[in-house]
Motif scaffolding. Structure first.
Motif, PDB file in Angstrom:
ATOM      1  N   ALA A  83       0.815  -1.217   0.000  1.00 20.41           N
ATOM      2  CA  ALA A  83       0.000   0.000   0.000  1.00 20.41           C
ATOM      3  C   ALA A  83       0.847   1.265   0.000  1.00 20.41           C
ATOM      4  CB  ALA A  83      -0.933  -0.006   1.213  1.00 20.41           C
ATOM      5  N   THR A  84       2.037   1.188   0.587  1.00 21.14           N
ATOM      6  CA  THR A  84       2.858   2.401   0.732  1.00 21.14           C
ATOM      7  C   THR A  84       4.012   2.470  -0.260  1.00 21.14           C
ATOM      8  OG1 THR A  84       4.229   1.291   2.411  1.00 21.14           O
ATOM      9  CG2 THR A  84       2.329   2.561   3.189  1.00 21.14           C
ATOM     10  N   LEU A  85       4.221   1.421  -1.043  1.00 27.90           N
ATOM     11  CA  LEU A  85       5.404   1.365  -1.903  1.00 27.90           C
ATOM     12  C   LEU A  85       5.446   2.524  -2.894  1.00 27.90           C
ATOM     13  CD1 LEU A  85       7.950  -0.164  -2.685  1.00 27.90           C
ATOM     14  CD2 LEU A  85       6.567  -1.558  -4.244  1.00 27.90           C
ATOM     15  N   SER A  86       4.327   2.795  -3.552  1.00 21.36           N
ATOM     16  CA  SER A  86       4.330   3.853  -4.568  1.00 21.36           C
ATOM     17  C   SER A  86       4.575   5.222  -3.940  1.00 21.36           C
ATOM     18  CB  SER A  86       3.003   3.847  -5.336  1.00 21.36           C
ATOM     19  OG  SER A  86       1.916   4.092  -4.454  1.00 21.36           O
ATOM     20  N   ILE A  87       4.000   5.457  -2.753  1.00 28.08           N
ATOM     21  CA  ILE A  87       4.208   6.742  -2.071  1.00 28.08           C
ATOM     22  C   ILE A  87       5.673   6.903  -1.688  1.00 28.08           C
ATOM     23  CG2 ILE A  87       3.579   8.105  -0.041  1.00 28.08           C
ATOM     24  CD1 ILE A  87       0.888   6.661  -0.035  1.00 28.08           C
ATOM     25  N   CYS A  88       6.257   5.822  -1.152  1.00 26.43           N
ATOM     26  CA  CYS A  88       7.659   5.882  -0.733  1.00 26.43           C
ATOM     27  C   CYS A  88       8.583   6.107  -1.932  1.00 26.43           C
ATOM     28  CB  CYS A  88       8.040   4.600  -0.005  1.00 26.43           C
ATOM     29  SG  CYS A  88       7.200   4.368   1.579  1.00 26.43           S
ATOM     30  N   LYS A  89       8.279   5.444  -3.043  1.00 27.09           N
ATOM     31  CA  LYS A  89       9.098   5.639  -4.241  1.00 27.09           C
ATOM     32  C   LYS A  89       8.978   7.071  -4.755  1.00 27.09           C
ATOM     33  CE  LYS A  89       9.431   0.952  -6.116  1.00 27.09           C
ATOM     34  NZ  LYS A  89       9.102   0.058  -7.256  1.00 27.09           N
ATOM     35  N   SER A  90       7.777   7.619  -4.652  1.00 26.86           N
ATOM     36  CA  SER A  90       7.574   8.998  -5.082  1.00 26.86           C
ATOM     37  C   SER A  90       8.395   9.958  -4.228  1.00 26.86           C
ATOM     38  CB  SER A  90       6.083   9.348  -5.001  1.00 26.86           C
ATOM     39  OG  SER A  90       5.865  10.693  -5.340  1.00 26.86           O
ATOM     40  N   ALA A 133       6.169   9.335  13.652  1.00 23.89           N
ATOM     41  CA  ALA A 133       7.244   9.849  12.797  1.00 23.89           C
ATOM     42  C   ALA A 133       8.257   8.748  12.496  1.00 23.89           C
ATOM     43  CB  ALA A 133       7.923  11.038  13.473  1.00 23.89           C
ATOM     44  N   LEU A 134       8.611   7.981  13.525  1.00 27.44           N
ATOM     45  CA  LEU A 134       9.591   6.910  13.336  1.00 27.44           C
ATOM     46  C   LEU A 134       9.020   5.796  12.469  1.00 27.44           C
ATOM     47  CD1 LEU A 134      12.353   5.782  13.914  1.00 27.44           C
ATOM     48  CD2 LEU A 134      11.510   4.909  16.107  1.00 27.44           C
ATOM     49  N   PHE A 135       7.741   5.531  12.622  1.00 31.94           N
ATOM     50  CA  PHE A 135       7.095   4.518  11.789  1.00 31.94           C
ATOM     51  C   PHE A 135       7.201   4.890  10.310  1.00 31.94           C
ATOM     52  CE2 PHE A 135       3.339   3.019   9.499  1.00 31.94           C
ATOM     53  CZ  PHE A 135       3.388   1.658   9.753  1.00 31.94           C
ATOM     54  N   ILE A 136       6.943   6.155   9.996  1.00 31.97           N
ATOM     55  CA  ILE A 136       7.029   6.611   8.605  1.00 31.97           C
ATOM     56  C   ILE A 136       8.480   6.559   8.123  1.00 31.97           C
ATOM     57  CG2 ILE A 136       6.640   8.568   7.061  1.00 31.97           C
ATOM     58  CD1 ILE A 136       4.355   9.407   8.985  1.00 31.97           C
ATOM     59  N   ILE A 137       9.417   6.947   8.993  1.00 29.20           N
ATOM     60  CA  ILE A 137      10.841   6.875   8.638  1.00 29.20           C
ATOM     61  C   ILE A 137      11.230   5.440   8.289  1.00 29.20           C
ATOM     62  CG2 ILE A 137      13.181   7.080   9.580  1.00 29.20           C
ATOM     63  CD1 ILE A 137      12.148   9.509  11.194  1.00 29.20           C
ATOM     64  N   CYS A 138      10.741   4.484   9.078  1.00 33.01           N
ATOM     65  CA  CYS A 138      11.059   3.074   8.817  1.00 33.01           C
ATOM     66  C   CYS A 138      10.502   2.624   7.465  1.00 33.01           C
ATOM     67  CB  CYS A 138      10.499   2.196   9.933  1.00 33.01           C
ATOM     68  SG  CYS A 138      11.431   2.280  11.472  1.00 33.01           S
ATOM     69  N   CYS A 139       9.279   3.021   7.167  1.00 34.31           N
ATOM     70  CA  CYS A 139       8.691   2.660   5.869  1.00 34.31           C
ATOM     71  C   CYS A 139       9.542   3.198   4.723  1.00 34.31           C
ATOM     72  CB  CYS A 139       7.267   3.204   5.769  1.00 34.31           C
ATOM     73  SG  CYS A 139       6.080   2.393   6.871  1.00 34.31           S
ATOM     74  N   LEU A 140       9.978   4.449   4.866  1.00 35.01           N
ATOM     75  CA  LEU A 140      10.800   5.063   3.819  1.00 35.01           C
ATOM     76  C   LEU A 140      12.179   4.409   3.744  1.00 35.01           C
ATOM     77  CD1 LEU A 140       9.877   8.807   4.491  1.00 35.01           C
ATOM     78  CD2 LEU A 140       9.113   7.392   2.575  1.00 35.01           C
ATOM     79  N   VAL A 143      12.325   1.149   1.783  1.00 33.68           N
ATOM     80  CA  VAL A 143      12.295   1.326   0.329  1.00 33.68           C
ATOM     81  C   VAL A 143      13.622   1.889  -0.169  1.00 33.68           C
ATOM     82  CG1 VAL A 143      11.160   2.555  -1.558  1.00 33.68           C
ATOM     83  CG2 VAL A 143       9.796   1.591   0.308  1.00 33.68           C
ATOM     84  N   PHE A 144      14.165   2.875   0.546  1.00 33.81           N
ATOM     85  CA  PHE A 144      15.440   3.466   0.141  1.00 33.81           C
ATOM     86  C   PHE A 144      16.532   2.404   0.083  1.00 33.81           C
ATOM     87  CE2 PHE A 144      14.944   8.255   1.314  1.00 33.81           C
ATOM     88  CZ  PHE A 144      13.703   8.272   0.691  1.00 33.81           C
ATOM     89  N   ILE A 145      16.639   1.608   1.149  1.00 31.35           N
ATOM     90  CA  ILE A 145      17.719   0.625   1.249  1.00 31.35           C
ATOM     91  C   ILE A 145      17.583  -0.449   0.176  1.00 31.35           C
ATOM     92  CG2 ILE A 145      18.579  -1.252   2.728  1.00 31.35           C
ATOM     93  CD1 ILE A 145      18.186   0.656   5.109  1.00 31.35           C
ATOM     94  N   CYS A 146      16.352  -0.762  -0.176  1.00 32.29           N
ATOM     95  CA  CYS A 146      16.121  -1.783  -1.200  1.00 32.29           C
ATOM     96  C   CYS A 146      16.482  -1.281  -2.598  1.00 32.29           C
ATOM     97  CB  CYS A 146      14.662  -2.235  -1.154  1.00 32.29           C
ATOM     98  SG  CYS A 146      14.256  -3.569  -2.289  1.00 32.29           S
ATOM     99  N   HIS A 147      16.390   0.040  -2.818  1.00 30.93           N
ATOM    100  CA  HIS A 147      16.494   0.553  -4.185  1.00 30.93           C
ATOM    101  C   HIS A 147      17.710   1.435  -4.453  1.00 30.93           C
ATOM    102  CE1 HIS A 147      12.178  -0.588  -4.030  1.00 30.93           C
ATOM    103  NE2 HIS A 147      12.352  -0.839  -5.312  1.00 30.93           N
ATOM    104  N   VAL A 148      18.398   1.907  -3.423  1.00 36.22           N
ATOM    105  CA  VAL A 148      19.556   2.772  -3.673  1.00 36.22           C
ATOM    106  C   VAL A 148      20.754   2.260  -2.890  1.00 36.22           C
ATOM    107  CG1 VAL A 148      18.062   4.768  -4.041  1.00 36.22           C
ATOM    108  CG2 VAL A 148      19.077   4.405  -1.785  1.00 36.22           C
TER     109      VAL A 148
END
Length: 696
Positions: A83-90, A133-140, A143-148
């Motif tokens: 559900a959050t993948l597209s938002i995080c990628k954006s 705030a930390l929950f959102i940071i973890c979600c981001l 995604v960051f670690i997986c893609h960059v």
């Protein structure tokens, strides 16, 4: 094939047992994807030796409930990820221009300054804001670690709202600041219902930070994040972090019910924003509690501890980080050197990052949680690397509450993944290196071992039960996995105990001889096949001769080991084991074919002499002797047998030695446990590079 390597030292035989990642081979977690391998710790209660824990049916039921709960959590995490993948990628794409990621981290850092005071005052607003705030940071971060790459990730910490692509090279290192803040939060914030979620999220964030390893085929030896944790500001809290995580594991605090950590709406309604905030926090919390919205908690859910599980995962990850070129891993130093708080004689440790912890509480937690891979791996780590823990465990007078769960893991070998079985077996091998342990286990009498199904065991010593389970593991391996190294370690444990065998249960004595009988039949079959192959055309393509020769060599090594174990018992404690002599006499014909065999002639001398001596005494006593009368004659003969008639052999001792590069096995293994068992974390199987993962 060469036999086991031996080194003679101080009159004792030490075997350098096959090194661990050769034993276990590179991790292939395909067998981990089966839900039956994803187990939550079963409940084991402390009982007396006369009334051992009945873990068979009850623990299986608990594990089944836990499996269902874990599957529910995994499903929730997967839904959240999708559900959050597209938002995080954006956000990832826009962050170089907006700097929103860094801004969010600064919001979290500001909130954490008030967390300890908020907890003391039961002020839940700041805690709720910090958690979200930390929950959102973890979600981001996931995604960051997986893609960059790691270098790109560090740039994302420095981007700010300026011109596109600009950053502040002289600004504070926000990544290190966040890591330090997370560790400081974990060690400083008291564990309360209102702080449970933010503490769990902080530990999860550290796991995510270190998850770059999942997306690399090779073991990471150099990393900026590792450097921050092992060299920078964070290292000052090393011992406090490890101690806090271990106490989280020890306490097994249950997760508070959903909504209990959320501030209650005020009588006047508190406004729309206030109520909305409470609802969002409550909704987020369901991701971390077993069951989710609207589900009825099972009994196992009520007893679960996500914080304990996640803390243990983080400890295992930190301990297995590779050493830096100029600095050993401080977290491994902490785990391998901590001492007992109850030991008043403890002097200041010269080892950096050492601390004290309550060994009694740690021992109890380890005993109760052995049905999980990660708890068994922690026990292995402590026994192998922390001499203080090993000494304490071996001195316990209730060693059965630790050994019985280990034996049950081995007994249900067909239901466990191979790595859990190997860890349990190596723990036994480490314990059997101690002669005091080998003596004491025969003094502990157990009653009604209900999980042992082959035979009703109304009363048996812990030592005899250990022998039965190890022999059963060998027989299972012979018919199923056929792993030579598992044989080596099983036989090594039996060999270590053999000189201290005492009052062996008649069934244990029978199983020792039955195993030798099975090996003898196997030897004859392979020998016959090898002989037949010699009559075929030599040198033809695909000729089976090399395979038969190798099989014969392996089986002869195992037979030699069994003969050495029997000989060691007869040479050192014959008068204590009439049941073994009885079983030996009953199956005396098994040993005749090995008298003239060049591989066994020396070791057969004592066995032949014992068989001849007692056979003669039985013949003198007449025919039609009852079992009781035969045992009586054996006991009398054991006293009369001159000890100098038995040839002395070097003491049979095996020692476990870990591989020089154990990280090749342990790091993939630890991360496979995180992948399968960490709470609230989901990674797509197709993204995993560290090990082969069945994406289905």
């Amino acid at each position: 094939m060469q036999g086991p390597e031996r080194a003679w030292k101080r009159g004792r035989t030490e075997l350098k047992v096959q090194k661990i990642h050769r034993l276990l081979r590179r991790y292939d977690p395909k067998n981990q994807t089966d839900p039956k391998h994803r187990r939550k710790p079963a409940e084991l209660t402390r009982r007396s030796a006369a009334n051992p824990p009945n873990t068979s049916e009850k623990s299986r039921s608990a594990e089944h409930s836990a499996d269902q709960s874990l599957e529910k959590v995994g499903a929730d995490s997967k839904v959240l990820e999708e559900a959050t993948l597209s938002i995080c990628k954006s956000l990832l794409e826009n962050n170089p221009r907006t700097g929103n990621f860094g801004a969010l981290i600064r919001v979290f850092l500001r909130r954490t300054n008030e967390l300890k005071i908020s907890a003391e005052c039961q002020n839940q607003l700041f805690i709720w804001q910090a958690h979200n705030a930390l929950f959102i940071i973890c979600c981001l971060l996931k995604v960051f670690i997986c893609h960059v790459s790691e270098q790109e990730l560090l740039l994302h910490f420095s981007y700010c709202k300026r011109e596109p692509g600009s950053y502040e090279p002289d600004s504070e290192d926000l990544c290190e600041e966040l890591l330090f803040c997370l560790i400081h939060l974990i060690v400083e914030l008291p564990l309360l219902d209102i702080t449970y979620s933010v503490l769990l999220e902080a530990i999860t964030a550290l796991i995510i930070f270190l998850s770059y390893q999942l997306f690399n085929k090779e073991i990471i030896h150099e990393s900026v994040i590792h450097k921050y944790l092992m060299h920078g500001r964070c290292v000052s809290n090393t011992s406090r972090l490890v101690k806090t995580l271990l106490y989280n594991f020890i306490r097994q605090e249950k997760s508070p019910p959903p909504g209990s950590h959320v501030f209650q709406q005020q009588a006047d309604g508190g406004g729309l924003l206030y109520g909305l905030a409470s609802g969002v926090a409550s909704g987020l919390w369901t991701v971390f509690t077993l069951g989710g919205v609207g589900s009825k908690p099972t009994p196992q859910q009520d007893q679960s501890s996500p914080l304990a599980n996640q803390s243990l995962m983080l400890v295992l990850i930190l301990v297995n980080l590779t050493d830096a070129p100029d600095c050993p891993n401080p977290y491994r130093q902490a785990v391998t050197s901590f001492k007992n708080t109850q030991d008043s004689s403890v002097a200041p440790s010269p080892t950096p990052h050492s601390f004290q912890i309550n060994f009694n509480s740690l021992y109890t937690a380890l005993c109760e949680q052995q049905m999980s891979d990660q708890a068994t791996l922690l026990l292995y780590t402590l026994l192998h690397q922390n001499s203080n823990v090993r000494t304490y465990v071996l001195a316990r007078t209730d060693i059965e509450i630790l050994v019985l769960p280990i034996l049950e893991i081995l007994y249900h070998v067909e239901e466990r993944n191979s790595h859990h079985v190997y860890m349990a077996l190596i723990i036994l091998l480490i314990l059997t290196e101690d002669d005091g342990f080998n003596r004491s286990i025969h003094q502990v009498i157990l009653k009604n071992i209900t999980w042992y199904a082959e035979r009703v065991l109304t009363e048996i010593s812990l030592g005899s039960l250990l022998i039965l389970v190890v022999i059963r593991t060998i027989q299972y391996n012979m018919t199923r996995t056929r792993d030579k190294y598992l044989h080596t370690n099983c036989l090594a444990a039996l060999a270590n105990m053999s000189a201290q065998f005492r009052s062996l249960h008649q069934y244990a004595a029978q199983r020792i001889i039955s195993l030798f009988s099975l090996l003898s039949k196997k030897h004859n079959k392979v020998l016959e096949q090898a002989t037949q192959s010699l009559r075929g055309p030599l040198g033809s393509e695909g000729a089976p001769l090399p395979d038969y020769a190798q099989d014969l060599n392996v089986i002869e090594e195992v037979i030699r080991m069994m003969l050495e174990i029997i000989n060691s018992c007869l040479s050192n404690s014959l008068h204590h084991n009439p049941n073994l002599v009885y079983a030996l006499l009953y199956k005396r014909e098994l040993f005749e074919q090995f008298r003239g065999h060049p591989c066994f002639q020396d070791i057969m001398q004592n066995i032949d002499m014992v068989i001849s001596f007692f056979s003669s005494r039985l013949e003198q006593a007449g025919a039609d002797l009852s079992v009781e009368r035969v045992l009586e004659i054996i006991k009398q003969g054991a006293v009369a047998l001159p000890k100098d008639r038995l040839r002395k052999f070097p003491e049979l001792k095996f020692k476990y030695v870990e591989e020089e590069q154990p990280e090749e096995f342990f790091i993939p293994y630890v991360w496979s446990l995180v992948y399968n068992s960490a709470v609230g974390l989901y990674w797509r199987p197709q993204d995993i590079q560290l090990f082969t993962m069945d994406s289905g």
